[in-house]
Design a protein around this motif. Structure first.
Motif, PDB file in Angstrom:
ATOM      1  N   GLN A  76       0.577  -0.997  -0.134  1.00 36.64           N
ATOM      2  CA  GLN A  76      -0.234   0.000   0.028  1.00 36.64           C
ATOM      3  C   GLN A  76       0.824   1.188   0.159  1.00 36.64           C
ATOM      4  O   GLN A  76       1.337   1.953   0.724  1.00 36.64           O
ATOM      5  CB  GLN A  76      -1.014   0.305   1.104  1.00 36.64           C
ATOM      6  N   GLN A  77       1.192   1.601  -0.920  1.00 31.70           N
ATOM      7  CA  GLN A  77       2.110   3.172  -0.969  1.00 31.70           C
ATOM      8  C   GLN A  77       3.197   2.079  -0.716  1.00 31.70           C
ATOM      9  O   GLN A  77       3.770   1.166  -0.959  1.00 31.70           O
ATOM     10  CB  GLN A  77       1.500   3.828  -0.548  1.00 31.70           C
ATOM     11  N   LYS A  78       3.315   2.833   0.268  1.00 28.48           N
ATOM     12  CA  LYS A  78       5.917   2.987   0.525  1.00 28.48           C
ATOM     13  C   LYS A  78       5.112   2.047   2.319  1.00 28.48           C
ATOM     14  O   LYS A  78       6.578   1.686   2.690  1.00 28.48           O
ATOM     15  CB  LYS A  78       5.922   3.845   1.373  1.00 28.48           C
ATOM     16  N   HIS A  79       3.771   1.377   2.416  1.00 28.71           N
ATOM     17  CA  HIS A  79       3.874   0.379   3.723  1.00 28.71           C
ATOM     18  C   HIS A  79       4.110  -0.581   2.655  1.00 28.71           C
ATOM     19  O   HIS A  79       3.106  -1.415   1.911  1.00 28.71           O
ATOM     20  CB  HIS A  79       2.565   0.641   4.393  1.00 28.71           C
ATOM     21  N   ILE A  80       4.298  -1.307   3.179  1.00 31.61           N
ATOM     22  CA  ILE A  80       4.597  -2.950   2.909  1.00 31.61           C
ATOM     23  C   ILE A  80       4.557  -4.423   3.068  1.00 31.61           C
ATOM     24  O   ILE A  80       4.442  -3.850   5.569  1.00 31.61           O
ATOM     25  CB  ILE A  80       6.577  -3.378   2.650  1.00 31.61           C
ATOM     26  N   ARG A  81       4.173  -4.921   4.043  1.00 31.54           N
ATOM     27  CA  ARG A  81       3.541  -6.399   4.329  1.00 31.54           C
ATOM     28  C   ARG A  81       3.751  -7.873   4.000  1.00 31.54           C
ATOM     29  O   ARG A  81       3.384  -7.598   3.022  1.00 31.54           O
ATOM     30  CB  ARG A  81       2.247  -6.093   5.187  1.00 31.54           C
ATOM     31  N   ILE A  82       4.980  -8.607   4.297  1.00 30.21           N
ATOM     32  CA  ILE A  82       5.575  -9.061   3.753  1.00 30.21           C
ATOM     33  C   ILE A  82       4.936 -10.982   4.407  1.00 30.21           C
ATOM     34  O   ILE A  82       5.159 -10.202   5.341  1.00 30.21           O
ATOM     35  CB  ILE A  82       7.178  -9.639   4.335  1.00 30.21           C
ATOM     36  N   ILE A  83       4.214 -11.241   2.833  1.00 30.46           N
ATOM     37  CA  ILE A  83       3.106 -12.069   3.799  1.00 30.46           C
ATOM     38  C   ILE A  83       4.151 -13.906   3.304  1.00 30.46           C
ATOM     39  O   ILE A  83       3.592 -14.795   4.440  1.00 30.46           O
ATOM     40  CB  ILE A  83       2.552 -12.417   2.792  1.00 30.46           C
ATOM     41  N   ASP A  84       5.309 -14.040   2.874  1.00 30.67           N
ATOM     42  CA  ASP A  84       5.405 -14.947   2.674  1.00 30.67           C
ATOM     43  C   ASP A  84       7.400 -14.716   2.355  1.00 30.67           C
ATOM     44  O   ASP A  84       7.805 -14.789   1.058  1.00 30.67           O
ATOM     45  CB  ASP A  84       5.105 -15.606   1.142  1.00 30.67           C
TER      46      ASP A  84
END
Lengths: 241, 241
Positions: B219-227
């Motif tokens: 989400q723009q500069k917000h990153i969530r790593i799932i895997d």
DNA sequence: CGCCAACTTGATGGCTGTCAAGTCAGGTGG
DNA sequence: CCACCTGACTTGACAGCCATCAAGTTGGCG
């Protein structure tokens, strides 16, 4: 007449590379301390390793004669040449960080290095401030050099990379008293390509192009640079990628 | 309540970053010496320079809080980001070599650094061997890091580069006590691209691809790593270029 | 609400990688 | 001395990845 490895004592004070190497700017009494610190010379045959990635770090190496490459390996087999080192330059700095070397150092011709135990170097550089400062400069220079290579790999196109490579070689040969126009490359096209982030065919084509355009003359590994200013222009005036 | 710059004394002995920074492993009395050596803190506002290429070198900087990038410029305007630095890391090592900085250091958010005069650092590291050794390790670590980046720039394709970048960020946030899964990038797509040797559009496409494939959520500069393991596999199992 | 930088997404093209064939140089053995 | 062999190199044809150009979207901020 084979010379037994390890029997020769080095003598920085006598070495004609001292202006390029760690002894730079040291006084005579300081040089004698350095002579004592440097352990042995070690001969490295062409295509053998000075050290390998993973080897425990014991010391750094000053190249007394010869020519090396360093490279790093990925698990999947891809590798990257990270540098070519010639007389007077220092090898092994990568090992300080983890106490283990993180790259391979391979001789590209029969070579000879001075072995500098790292504990001793740190000890002596606590006493000899000029040595301390030189060592710090050597490490910093390596960092600056790496930044230049990143710039090359990140932003330049193939011919610019090769031009930069040739000019760099030329300048380093000159600093060692050799011709800046004419020299013999010790590495293969593939190794040049790996260093420059290109395939060997691309390197070969760029060599041919430079020859056709009258910048250089190429005969296998023998290079004669005809137009140094021309090569320099290639570096800055090519359209950005 | 504005704080006057320069009036605060730093205290490595109190700093919660000391396990990441130069003080690592020092005894209490040694830490006090270090406290004296570190001059002042300096606040750097977002998008201003800590130093510029060409500035005379005076000392190195330990990042106390914030986020920086370093970049080098070519005459023709092309530039390359050579690194992103976060709290606990050291800036300015490039300046030792020539007594002038060879790159620009820019804050990507409001930041604060500890100023470490270089003459003082060399002086103190002659007395405190643990500090001397730490400093050498810091420089060597920078060299090893640079080799990794060369490998990335020289041999990896776009998605591998971005995967490596994300995993590196994740690991460094984790080392600082933040989440390894979720973080906020301080740099633009263009800066990421410059660092990775790619254009911003390519970076953007790779982000989208990773999201479509379920590796991350962006989400723009917000990153969530799932895997995370999935991203790791991308690094080694992609077809060689 | 409007503006602007940052970002996303699509279409197209070019540089360089890939595959393939051929040449050259140096070294070895008969 | 020469035939042979091998690794290094050159050159050509083709293709793919990523750069380039372009248009549209989003989000932050005055």
């Amino acid at each position: 007449m084979p010379i037994t490895i390890g029997h020769l004592r080095t003598a920085c004070s006598q070495c004609n590379l001292r202006e390029l190497c760690l002894p730079y700017g040291l006084s005579n009494p300081e040089l004698e301390l350095l002579d004592e610190m440097v352990g042995t010379r070690r001969k490295i045959k062409r295509h053998t390793n000075l050290y390998r990635s993973g080897d425990p770090f014991e010391g750094i190496y000053a190249i007394r004669a010869g020519f090396f490459k360093t490279d790093v390996l990925l698990e999947d087999g891809r590798d990257q040449v990270t540098g070519f080192q010639m007389a007077g330059e220092i090898l092994g700095l990568d090992g300080i960080s983890t106490e283990h070397h993180s790259c391979n150092a391979v001789a590209l011709e029969d070579s000879e290095v001075c072995v500098i135990g790292f504990a001793k170097l740190e000890e002596l550089s606590r006493e000899v401030t000029a040595l301390q400062h030189n060592f710090h400069k050597v490490m910093s220079r390596e960092i600056v050099r790496d930044h230049g290579l990143m710039m090359l790999l990140g932003t330049m196109r193939a011919e610019e990379r090769l031009a930069a490579f040739l000019l760099n070689m030329s300048q380093r040969f000159m600093a060692r008293g050799y011709s800046q126009q004419e020299f013999h490359l010790r590495m293969t096209r593939e190794e040049i390509g790996s260093y420059l982030g290109l395939k060997l065919e691309t390197v070969s084509r760029a060599f041919s192009k430079f020859q056709d355009d009258g910048y250089i003359s190429v005969q296998q590994k023998h290079i004669r640079i005809i137009d140094i200013p021309g090569l320099r222009k290639l570096l800055n005036h090519q359209a950005p990628r």
